[in-house]
Design an enzyme around this catalytic site. Structure first.
Site, PDB file in Angstrom:
ATOM      1  N   ASP A   1      41.213  24.463  12.745  1.00  0.00           N
ATOM      2  CA  ASP A   1      42.665  24.586  12.871  1.00  0.00           C
ATOM      3  C   ASP A   1      43.045  25.492  14.033  1.00  0.00           C
ATOM      4  O   ASP A   1      44.045  25.273  14.710  1.00  0.00           O
ATOM      5  CB  ASP A   1      43.258  25.126  11.571  1.00  0.00           C
ATOM      6  CG  ASP A   1      43.268  24.086  10.456  1.00  0.00           C
ATOM      7  OD1 ASP A   1      43.110  22.886  10.775  1.00  0.00           O
ATOM      8  OD2 ASP A   1      43.432  24.466   9.289  1.00  0.00           O
TER       9      ASP A   1
ATOM     10  N   ASP B   1      52.492  47.668   6.150  1.00  0.00           N
ATOM     11  CA  ASP B   1      51.469  47.345   7.141  1.00  0.00           C
ATOM     12  C   ASP B   1      51.969  46.325   8.149  1.00  0.00           C
ATOM     13  O   ASP B   1      51.247  45.978   9.091  1.00  0.00           O
ATOM     14  CB  ASP B   1      50.213  46.800   6.450  1.00  0.00           C
ATOM     15  CG  ASP B   1      49.370  47.905   5.839  1.00  0.00           C
ATOM     16  OD1 ASP B   1      49.771  49.074   5.937  1.00  0.00           O
ATOM     17  OD2 ASP B   1      48.315  47.595   5.248  1.00  0.00           O
TER      18      ASP B   1
END
Length: 294
Positions: free
Chosen positions: A72, A176
């Site tokens: 991919d 994060d």
């Protein structure tokens, strides 16, 4: 159905299995009298191939179809390069999951042959553009088919940032980072962070916080035409990064502004006629089969 005669071929570098499939594909296409054009880096893996060679950009100008051999990630890279040319892409899977590259090398001739004879379905997937500015001056730009991700880079510190959607303030967050994902990317990094799976036909974008410093922060799905703006807090001690499809990184600084919008043109993905999104999810994500049929 569109007739394909000039076939571009792109392969993932540094893979013995990809080289085997490229050789097989080259032999088949040449024997079937198709005009085959190899992408310039791919051509280095096939010495003595005797074929025309072109850059990715030129492939988009002279080919009717581009076949990508790899995972991919290989198709993501090709999609970003070729989206503007509106050339259809077909994927042969030599990676792991293969959500986008859905033809197996084991039945390559049969499946590719049917596509080239007009037996295929086509879908359009949109991409995202990410513009980073500093003091209102452009810093950098990137494009993503899967996702645009704000993250701390090598630092372990949280990022403080403000989120705006279509000019409306949404929240300030310490986390994060944030994943801004298309439906195509909803089965990739976004999924691992707890985001929803979105059908590829949806005109929507999902925003998935990464380990937010609050239990009430959840993914948000917004209209695909929305403008998403992230303002990195001035008091951040870390210099975060913006990644596009995990393949391109933009270094940012406190106070930078990231604007994420839908790209004005889409990529064209070609699939065999039996392609089914839910069947792909069952196979790749390990969903249960029909209990009633067991």
């Amino acid at each position: 159905m569109e007739q394909f005669r000039n076939i571009g071929v792109i392969g993932r570098m540094n893979s013995v299995k990809v080289v085997e499939t490229l050789r097989h594909l080259r032999t088949y296409l040449v024997n079937e009298n198709y005009q085959v054009i190899l992408e310039s880096e791919t051509a280095t893996m096939l010495p003595g191939h005797g074929l025309q060679v072109a850059s990715k950009k030129l492939l988009g100008e002279i080919c009717d179809l581009v076949i990508v051999v790899g995972g991919d990630g290989s198709l993501l890279g090709a999609a970003r390069e070729l989206a503007k040319s509106k050339i259809p892409l077909l994927g042969v899977n030599r990676g792991r999951l293969g959500f986008l590259t859905d033809i197996s090398p084991d039945d390559l001739e049969e499946r590719v042959g049917r596509v080239l004879q007009g037996e295929y379905i086509e879908e359009h997937r949109f991409l995202l553009d990410a513009h980073v500015t500093r003091n209102e001056n452009p810093v950098s730009f990137g494009t993503a088919l899967n996702d645009v991700v704000l993250h701390p880079g090598k630092s372990t510190r949280m990022i403080g940032f403000d989120l705006y959607i279509d000019g409306h303030f949404v929240y300030s967050q310490r986390s994060d980072g944030l994943i801004v994902s298309t439906p195509t990317g909803s089965t990739a990094y976004s999924l691992s962070a707890g985001g929803p799976i979105m059908h590829p036909k949806l005109d929507a974008v999902v925003l998935v916080p990464m380990f937010p410093h609050t239990l009430s922060s959840r993914p948000i799905v917004v209209d695909g035409k929305s403008e998403i703006k992230l303002v990195i807090g001035e008091d951040n001690e870390t210099y975060p990064q913006v990644s596009c499809d995990g393949q391109m990184d933009i270094a940012c600084a406190p106070g930078d502004v990231i604007r994420i919008t839908k790209k004005p043109f889409k990529i064209r993905l070609i699939h065999p006629t039996d392609h089914n999104f839910y069947a792909t999810c069952r196979e790749k994500l390990g969903w249960a089969s029909n209990i009633a049929a067991s």
